[in-house]
Design a protein around this motif. Structure first.
Motif, PDB file in Angstrom:
ATOM      1  N   ALA A   3     -75.652 -20.372  -0.450  1.00  0.00           N
ATOM      2  CA  ALA A   3     -76.614 -20.750   0.475  1.00  0.00           C
ATOM      3  C   ALA A   3     -76.396 -20.105   1.615  1.00  0.00           C
ATOM      4  O   ALA A   3     -75.601 -19.193   1.953  1.00  0.00           O
ATOM      5  N   VAL A   4     -77.504 -20.131   2.507  1.00  0.00           N
ATOM      6  CA  VAL A   4     -77.500 -19.349   4.020  1.00  0.00           C
ATOM      7  C   VAL A   4     -76.496 -20.360   4.979  1.00  0.00           C
ATOM      8  O   VAL A   4     -76.941 -21.453   4.805  1.00  0.00           O
ATOM      9  N   GLU A   5     -76.024 -19.619   5.663  1.00  0.00           N
ATOM     10  CA  GLU A   5     -75.007 -20.408   6.856  1.00  0.00           C
ATOM     11  C   GLU A   5     -75.789 -20.185   8.304  1.00  0.00           C
ATOM     12  O   GLU A   5     -76.243 -19.448   8.616  1.00  0.00           O
ATOM     13  N   ILE A   6     -75.753 -21.686   8.703  1.00  0.00           N
ATOM     14  CA  ILE A   6     -76.278 -21.419  10.209  1.00  0.00           C
ATOM     15  C   ILE A   6     -74.985 -21.717  11.227  1.00  0.00           C
ATOM     16  O   ILE A   6     -73.953 -22.344  10.867  1.00  0.00           O
ATOM     17  N   GLY A   7     -74.974 -20.921  12.191  1.00  0.00           N
ATOM     18  CA  GLY A   7     -73.861 -20.975  13.382  1.00  0.00           C
ATOM     19  C   GLY A   7     -74.560 -21.031  14.763  1.00  0.00           C
ATOM     20  O   GLY A   7     -75.523 -20.602  14.973  1.00  0.00           O
ATOM     21  N   TRP A   8     -73.717 -21.238  15.611  1.00  0.00           N
ATOM     22  CA  TRP A   8     -73.773 -21.065  17.011  1.00  0.00           C
ATOM     23  C   TRP A   8     -72.571 -20.798  17.734  1.00  0.00           C
ATOM     24  O   TRP A   8     -71.426 -21.089  17.505  1.00  0.00           O
ATOM     25  N   ARG A   9     -72.862 -19.907  18.833  1.00  0.00           N
ATOM     26  CA  ARG A   9     -71.966 -19.648  19.690  1.00  0.00           C
ATOM     27  C   ARG A   9     -72.513 -19.522  20.968  1.00  0.00           C
ATOM     28  O   ARG A   9     -73.504 -18.563  21.335  1.00  0.00           O
ATOM     29  N   LEU A  10     -71.963 -20.042  22.270  1.00  0.00           N
ATOM     30  CA  LEU A  10     -72.684 -19.889  23.462  1.00  0.00           C
ATOM     31  C   LEU A  10     -71.503 -19.663  24.548  1.00  0.00           C
ATOM     32  O   LEU A  10     -70.394 -20.191  24.260  1.00  0.00           O
ATOM     33  N   ALA A  11     -71.977 -19.188  25.603  1.00  0.00           N
ATOM     34  CA  ALA A  11     -71.041 -18.923  26.718  1.00  0.00           C
ATOM     35  C   ALA A  11     -70.556 -20.366  27.203  1.00  0.00           C
ATOM     36  O   ALA A  11     -71.414 -21.193  27.332  1.00  0.00           O
ATOM     37  N   ARG A  12     -69.531 -20.716  27.585  1.00  0.00           N
ATOM     38  CA  ARG A  12     -69.068 -21.739  28.147  1.00  0.00           C
ATOM     39  C   ARG A  12     -69.756 -22.453  29.374  1.00  0.00           C
ATOM     40  O   ARG A  12     -69.921 -23.652  29.418  1.00  0.00           O
ATOM     41  N   ASP A  13     -70.502 -21.768  30.268  1.00  0.00           N
ATOM     42  CA  ASP A  13     -71.295 -22.013  31.232  1.00  0.00           C
ATOM     43  C   ASP A  13     -72.416 -22.811  30.881  1.00  0.00           C
ATOM     44  O   ASP A  13     -73.158 -23.441  31.789  1.00  0.00           O
ATOM     45  N   VAL A  14     -72.762 -22.608  29.584  1.00  0.00           N
ATOM     46  CA  VAL A  14     -74.282 -23.360  29.053  1.00  0.00           C
ATOM     47  C   VAL A  14     -73.906 -24.418  28.060  1.00  0.00           C
ATOM     48  O   VAL A  14     -74.835 -25.084  27.598  1.00  0.00           O
ATOM     49  N   TRP A  15     -72.591 -24.768  27.901  1.00  0.00           N
ATOM     50  CA  TRP A  15     -72.379 -25.690  27.103  1.00  0.00           C
ATOM     51  C   TRP A  15     -72.851 -27.214  27.567  1.00  0.00           C
ATOM     52  O   TRP A  15     -72.811 -27.248  28.826  1.00  0.00           O
ATOM     53  N   GLY A  16     -72.969 -27.995  26.621  1.00  0.00           N
ATOM     54  CA  GLY A  16     -73.601 -29.187  27.278  1.00  0.00           C
ATOM     55  C   GLY A  16     -74.928 -29.420  27.638  1.00  0.00           C
ATOM     56  O   GLY A  16     -75.527 -30.530  27.941  1.00  0.00           O
ATOM     57  N   GLN A  17     -75.750 -28.380  27.458  1.00  0.00           N
ATOM     58  CA  GLN A  17     -77.090 -28.275  27.807  1.00  0.00           C
ATOM     59  C   GLN A  17     -78.168 -28.646  26.747  1.00  0.00           C
ATOM     60  O   GLN A  17     -79.531 -28.555  26.971  1.00  0.00           O
ATOM     61  N   GLY A  18     -77.583 -28.731  25.407  1.00  0.00           N
ATOM     62  CA  GLY A  18     -78.557 -29.042  24.361  1.00  0.00           C
ATOM     63  C   GLY A  18     -79.089 -27.669  23.692  1.00  0.00           C
ATOM     64  O   GLY A  18     -80.029 -27.720  22.939  1.00  0.00           O
ATOM     65  N   LEU A  19     -78.639 -26.537  24.299  1.00  0.00           N
ATOM     66  CA  LEU A  19     -79.292 -25.472  23.899  1.00  0.00           C
ATOM     67  C   LEU A  19     -78.919 -24.843  22.436  1.00  0.00           C
ATOM     68  O   LEU A  19     -79.506 -24.596  21.509  1.00  0.00           O
ATOM     69  N   ALA A  20     -77.591 -25.251  22.023  1.00  0.00           N
ATOM     70  CA  ALA A  20     -77.304 -24.842  20.568  1.00  0.00           C
ATOM     71  C   ALA A  20     -77.873 -26.026  19.394  1.00  0.00           C
ATOM     72  O   ALA A  20     -78.474 -25.439  18.448  1.00  0.00           O
TER      73      ALA A  20
END
Length: 86
Positions: A3-20
């Motif tokens: 199967a295909v895998e989905i993942g996310w990694r964001l800079a800490r300063d944008v955590w909690g904004q719903g972007l991921a």
């Protein structure tokens, strides 16, 4: 991998904004609607509660717990499938 895998990694300063969550939802829609995927996985290290919440928020559910053979870390595999076509 079957199967295909989905993942996310964001800079800490944008955590909690719903972007991921927003980006992951868009990626799933693209994968199912445009690419024609039937199934998508997300492999998340144990203890990463934020990523588990994102997986759950986009409709994924736990498939199994296992060990990543590349680094011997415990991981949880989440999965989701395309909605049945009428």
């Amino acid at each position: 991998m079957p199967a295909v895998e989905i993942g996310w990694r964001l800079a800490r300063d944008v955590w909690g904004q719903g972007l991921a969550t927003e980006a992951a939802q868009a990626a799933l829609r693209f994968g199912f609607d445009e690419v024609g995927l039937d199934r998508v996985l997300s492999i998340i290290q144990f203890g990463n509660g934020a990523s588990e919440c994102i997986a759950q928020n986009i409709g994924m559910s736990v498939e199994r717990d296992t060990v990543d053979p590349s680094c011997c870390r415990a991981v949880r595999v989440y999965e989701t499938s395309r909605a049945p076509q009428c």
